[in-house]
Motif scaffolding. Structure first.
Motif, mmCIF file in Angstrom:
data_model
loop_
_atom_site.group_PDB
_atom_site.id
_atom_site.type_symbol
_atom_site.label_atom_id
_atom_site.label_comp_id
_atom_site.label_asym_id
_atom_site.label_seq_id
_atom_site.Cartn_x
_atom_site.Cartn_y
_atom_site.Cartn_z
ATOM 1 N N LEU A 86 0.918 -0.984 -0.191
ATOM 2 C CA LEU A 86 0.425 -0.040 -0.085
ATOM 3 C C LEU A 86 0.670 1.163 -0.009
ATOM 4 C CD1 LEU A 86 -2.969 -1.106 2.888
ATOM 5 C CD2 LEU A 86 -3.006 -1.243 0.182
ATOM 6 N N SER A 139 0.619 -9.482 6.320
ATOM 7 C CA SER A 139 0.651 -10.817 5.776
ATOM 8 C C SER A 139 1.243 -11.826 5.234
ATOM 9 C CB SER A 139 0.324 -10.079 4.150
ATOM 10 O OG SER A 139 -0.570 -9.096 3.738
ATOM 11 N N ALA A 168 -4.185 -7.059 14.367
ATOM 12 C CA ALA A 168 -3.748 -6.251 13.338
ATOM 13 C C ALA A 168 -2.941 -5.997 13.083
ATOM 14 C CB ALA A 168 -5.166 -6.561 12.464
ATOM 15 N N MET A 170 -2.220 -2.097 11.144
ATOM 16 C CA MET A 170 -2.675 -1.466 10.355
ATOM 17 C C MET A 170 -1.786 -0.913 9.113
ATOM 18 S SD MET A 170 -3.943 1.172 14.204
ATOM 19 C CE MET A 170 -2.210 0.555 14.677
ATOM 20 N N GLN A 171 -0.907 -0.984 9.407
ATOM 21 C CA GLN A 171 -0.188 -0.379 8.068
ATOM 22 C C GLN A 171 -0.449 -1.542 6.848
ATOM 23 O OE1 GLN A 171 1.111 -0.857 11.147
ATOM 24 N NE2 GLN A 171 2.068 0.607 11.641
ATOM 25 N N GLU A 172 -1.359 -2.571 6.795
ATOM 26 C CA GLU A 172 -1.473 -3.051 5.621
ATOM 27 C C GLU A 172 -3.165 -3.152 5.613
ATOM 28 O OE1 GLU A 172 0.553 -6.707 5.219
ATOM 29 O OE2 GLU A 172 2.814 -6.159 6.582
ATOM 30 N N ALA A 173 -3.631 -1.997 6.863
ATOM 31 C CA ALA A 173 -4.557 -2.504 6.257
ATOM 32 C C ALA A 173 -5.738 -3.146 6.328
ATOM 33 C CB ALA A 173 -5.187 -1.114 5.519
ATOM 34 N N LEU A 174 -7.295 -3.519 5.280
ATOM 35 C CA LEU A 174 -7.787 -4.299 5.534
ATOM 36 C C LEU A 174 -7.514 -5.475 4.709
ATOM 37 C CD1 LEU A 174 -10.863 -3.956 5.586
ATOM 38 C CD2 LEU A 174 -11.048 -5.048 2.786
ATOM 39 N N PHE A 175 -5.643 -5.294 4.094
ATOM 40 C CA PHE A 175 -5.107 -6.737 3.759
ATOM 41 C C PHE A 175 -4.903 -7.992 5.376
ATOM 42 C CE2 PHE A 175 -4.150 -4.457 -0.133
ATOM 43 C CZ PHE A 175 -3.903 -6.941 -0.987
ATOM 44 N N SER A 176 -4.415 -6.943 6.354
ATOM 45 C CA SER A 176 -4.662 -7.417 8.041
ATOM 46 C C SER A 176 -5.265 -8.502 7.715
ATOM 47 C CB SER A 176 -3.917 -6.168 8.610
ATOM 48 O OG SER A 176 -2.448 -5.606 8.035
ATOM 49 N N LEU A 177 -6.745 -7.329 7.691
ATOM 50 C CA LEU A 177 -7.989 -7.575 8.790
ATOM 51 C C LEU A 177 -8.497 -9.128 7.898
ATOM 52 C CD1 LEU A 177 -10.495 -6.796 10.821
ATOM 53 C CD2 LEU A 177 -11.650 -6.495 8.651
ATOM 54 N N MET A 178 -8.049 -9.448 6.412
ATOM 55 C CA MET A 178 -8.303 -10.651 6.039
ATOM 56 C C MET A 178 -7.503 -11.346 6.734
ATOM 57 S SD MET A 178 -10.853 -10.414 3.886
ATOM 58 C CE MET A 178 -11.833 -8.850 4.408
ATOM 59 N N GLN A 179 -6.251 -11.685 7.638
ATOM 60 C CA GLN A 179 -5.784 -12.624 7.814
ATOM 61 C C GLN A 179 -6.022 -13.104 9.114
ATOM 62 O OE1 GLN A 179 -2.805 -13.110 6.031
ATOM 63 N NE2 GLN A 179 -3.158 -11.750 4.659
ATOM 64 N N MET A 180 -7.441 -12.554 9.798
ATOM 65 C CA MET A 180 -8.353 -12.924 10.813
ATOM 66 C C MET A 180 -8.750 -13.901 9.847
ATOM 67 S SD MET A 180 -9.697 -9.742 12.655
ATOM 68 C CE MET A 180 -10.523 -10.237 13.705
ATOM 69 N N LEU B 182 -15.407 -16.760 12.363
ATOM 70 C CA LEU B 182 -14.134 -16.746 11.220
ATOM 71 C C LEU B 182 -14.063 -18.108 10.322
ATOM 72 C CD1 LEU B 182 -12.012 -14.366 12.085
ATOM 73 C CD2 LEU B 182 -14.286 -13.483 10.675
ATOM 74 N N LEU B 206 -15.859 -8.543 9.755
ATOM 75 C CA LEU B 206 -15.484 -9.053 9.280
ATOM 76 C C LEU B 206 -16.214 -11.037 9.816
ATOM 77 C CD1 LEU B 206 -13.409 -10.904 6.770
ATOM 78 C CD2 LEU B 206 -12.392 -11.049 8.820
ATOM 79 N N VAL B 224 -9.385 -2.206 9.149
ATOM 80 C CA VAL B 224 -8.730 -3.362 9.792
ATOM 81 C C VAL B 224 -9.314 -1.874 11.171
ATOM 82 C CG1 VAL B 224 -6.857 -1.999 9.209
ATOM 83 C CG2 VAL B 224 -6.713 -3.990 10.445
ATOM 84 N N MET B 248 -4.744 4.026 4.632
ATOM 85 C CA MET B 248 -5.719 2.405 4.603
ATOM 86 C C MET B 248 -6.279 2.045 3.425
ATOM 87 S SD MET B 248 -6.321 2.017 8.760
ATOM 88 C CE MET B 248 -7.745 3.029 8.563
ATOM 89 N N TYR B 314 -3.726 -10.976 0.535
ATOM 90 C CA TYR B 314 -2.413 -11.197 1.083
ATOM 91 C C TYR B 314 -2.023 -9.991 0.340
ATOM 92 C CZ TYR B 314 0.073 -13.331 -1.714
ATOM 93 O OH TYR B 314 0.148 -15.018 -2.810
ATOM 94 N N TRP B 323 5.672 -16.727 -2.091
ATOM 95 C CA TRP B 323 4.640 -16.421 -1.661
ATOM 96 C C TRP B 323 3.999 -18.082 -1.797
ATOM 97 C CZ3 TRP B 323 1.920 -13.880 2.042
ATOM 98 C CH2 TRP B 323 2.377 -12.477 2.506
#
Lengths: 286, 323
Positions: A86, A139, A168, A170-180, B182, B206, B224, B248, B314, B323
């Motif tokens: 990002l 990620s 999570a 914050m610096q990877e924003a929604l990508f971080s959320l998706m790791q959940m 989840l 989520l 996030v 973000m 990711y 990856w």
């Protein structure tokens, strides 16, 4: 030192930095009982205060080092390194924060994965490095965790995670959320396949890590006095505008409220968990 | 300031007020001012187009939280028929911040799950501002598992500032409730389509958002952490929320560019609340089309596809080959 401080007699000066200036490397103060401890002694007890039994934080490497048997352990997925997709910039660039964290911790990101044995039981184990940007999950943490879980699934061996994270990244924003979602999905596969996953909560575990991989263990286990919750105490206090009860979100609170199965002293982790895993995988007792 | 308009919409509000005034004058006067009115209306439209074609991320955030924005139950009314709301997690309570129930999408039975905010002050409090407690997520889980048993697709509507950060929520395991959803959603053998209709606030969003297809309304956001929360941590000042929203990339448009969102639904000029029926009609078409597409997959293919989709989320660099 400002000019004012210079003219104040040294005996009156309160130089906060100096007062706490215990020589780096040799002594360390226990954050709970404030006893000054001799560092080599402390390290021998794996950062557990010999006076009050407080469990201080461990680096990810030391954690896996003390947990796994010495022979036959290998680190995995260390080739997965962070990318600033990002081009995130707050008061500092994410790229620079990553570089600083890598320099300070000598790790590439906040999760380390190893394969090895615990008192003879084969496991895949991973541990969060809290000193790496607060153990935050971006990620790389997500990807290494997923790979580790998929390896445990493919090999049919138990999976253990020691979490210590602010949540999570914050610096990877929604990508971080998706790791959940990713980590939880990978764990669900283990669950369906009947492969044990043990989540060990170590101080502290919050936010996106707490609300995903850390809560999904067949057993959730905590170290004594570790803090763990969804929202941090400050956020909750601001929301409800009342003082939080004593011991709120500590391991003992979690045990009382049915969040964790047990609290295990750090010095007993190897023995207790290997014994539990032997039962879950129908291995003979040690 | 006109409270029906956001701060950046005030120039429009002023023009509209002027037009209304002229209309009043026109009524009790013989002067023909219709020309002037239509000139001003043209100007107002132009102004609106200008403002809304160049929204900053922070302005989109404001729109996503607009007090008149359609909420889940508004869409339920416009899109579905025969809705039966189902209550309770069977363990502790019913959470009004998260609603669910069965309905028909045209003829097809479906399960609906969504965050629900309140319109009046009293209603806002009852709905806890759309911030669910663990029992809300556990109700959602119960209903989603039920949907799988009765072979109903699950349609979720996301609109929350986040899961409730309260003492009681922590005591009853907010983290576990979210995490559990989840995990369960990743394996349910029925199609799941999620639509962000307003605010997609972090884990609380989520927890009903693991899906086969993610749709976002054009002026909705997904992030996030709230821009304010991010700013106060990283910039040490909540006033920098604009910068945080920008950095973000919280808007539907930006997330679509990043490949994290599958479909965007256009909103009328000024936002979804200016013509909820139209937005609902477009969304309905999208839901029908998506369901039709997903219905071609076997249960196994569906779950496998969902897992692969998740795994593609990711921020890696495939060129590095790591990856």
């Amino acid at each position: 030192m400002s000019w004012l401080e210079k003219i104040v007699p040294s005996i009156v000066r309160s130089d906060r930095n100096r007062r706490n200036n215990i020589p780096e490397g040799l002594w360390r103060k226990c954050p709970k009982c404030e006893t000054v401890l001799y560092r080599p002694e402390l390290e021998k007890s794996h950062n557990v205060c010999p006076k009050c039994d407080h469990h201080m934080r461990l680096t990810a490497r030391k954690r896996l080092g003390m947990f796994l048997d010495e022979d036959g352990r290998t680190e995995l997925f260390s080739e997965i390194e962070p990318v600033d997709r990002l081009k995130f910039k707050d008061s500092k660039k994410y790229k620079d924060r990553l570089a600083a964290a890598q320099r300070d911790t000598e790790e590439k990101d906040a999760l380390i994965v190893m394969r090895g044995t615990v008192q003879g039981v084969e496991v895949v184990a991973c541990s969060f490095e809290f000193n790496f940007m607060g153990g935050s999950m971006g990620s790389v943490v997500g990807q290494r965790f997923v790979k580790a879980a998929e390896l445990a699934l493919a090999e049919g061996i138990p999976f253990i995670c020691f979490s210590a994270s602010g949540g999570a990244r914050m610096q990877e924003a929604l990508f971080s959320l998706m790791q959940m979602a990713r980590t939880s999905a990978a764990l669900e596969k283990l669950k369906q396949a009947g492969i044990p996953y043990i989540s060990v909560l170590t101080d502290p575990v919050y936010g996106g890590v707490s609300a995903s991989l850390a809560m999904l263990g067949d057993l959730n286990v905590a170290e004594p006095f570790a803090l763990c919750g969804f929202a941090g105490p400050r956020v909750i206090e601001q929301t409800v505008r009342e003082k939080l009860p004593e011991g709120f979100q500590r391991s003992e609170f979690l045990l009382d409220h049915g969040t964790v199965d047990m609290i295990i002293h750090r010095h007993e982790l190897r023995e207790r968990l290997s014994s539990i895993l032997r039962k879950l995988t129908a291995m003979p007792a040690n | 300031m006109n409270p029906n308009y956001l701060d950046f919409e005030q120039p429009i509000a002023e023009l509209e007020a002027k037009i209304d005034e002229l209309r009043l004058v026109g009524n009790d006067n013989e002067l023909n001012i219709s020309e002037e009115i239509s000139r001003l209306q043209g100007k107002s439209l132009k102004l609106m187009e200008d403002i809304f074609s160049n929204l900053t991320p922070a302005q989109v955030v404001q729109l996503s939280r607009h007090p008149q924005r359609p909420y889940t139950l508004d869409y339920v009314e416009h899109i579905f028929t025969d809705f039966d709301e189902l209550h309770g997690d069977r363990n502790f309570a019913d959470d009004a911040a998260l609603v669910g129930g069965i309905a028909r999408l045209d003829d097809k039975p479906v399960m609906i799950i969504g965050h629900q905010k309140g319109r009046s002050v009293k209603e806002k409090v009852r709905r806890n501002f759309g911030m669910p407690r663990p029992e809300g997520y556990r109700k959602a889980c119960r209903l989603m598992e039920m949907a799988e048993r009765f072979k109903m697709p699950i349609l979720t509507f996301i609109d929350t500032p986040g899961a409730y950060p309260g003492i009681d929520a922590e005591e009853r395991g907010q983290s576990e409730a979210i995490a559990y959803n989840l995990a369960v959603m990743s394996r349910l053998q029925t199609p799941i389509i999620s639509t962000v209709i307003g605010e997609g606030g972090s884990g609380g969003a989520l927890a009903i958002g693991v899906c086969d297809e993610l749709i976002m309304l054009k002026n909705s956001i997904y992030s996030v952490i709230s821009p304010e929360g991010c700013a106060s941590i990283l910039w040490k000042s909540a006033d920098r929320a604009n910068d945080a929203a920008e950095a973000m990339g919280v808007t539907a448009g930006r997330l679509h560019e990043l490949g994290l969102v599958d479909r965007l639904i256009e909103e009328p000029l000024g936002g979804a609340h200016r013509n909820a029926e139209k937005v609902a009609a477009d969304l309905k078409l999208q839901l029908l089309e998506t369901l039709d597409r997903l219905s071609g997959l076997s249960k196994e293919q569906l779950v496998e596809r969902r897992y692969e989709r998740l795994m593609s989320y990711y921020a890696g660099n495939p060129e590095l080959g790591n990856w």
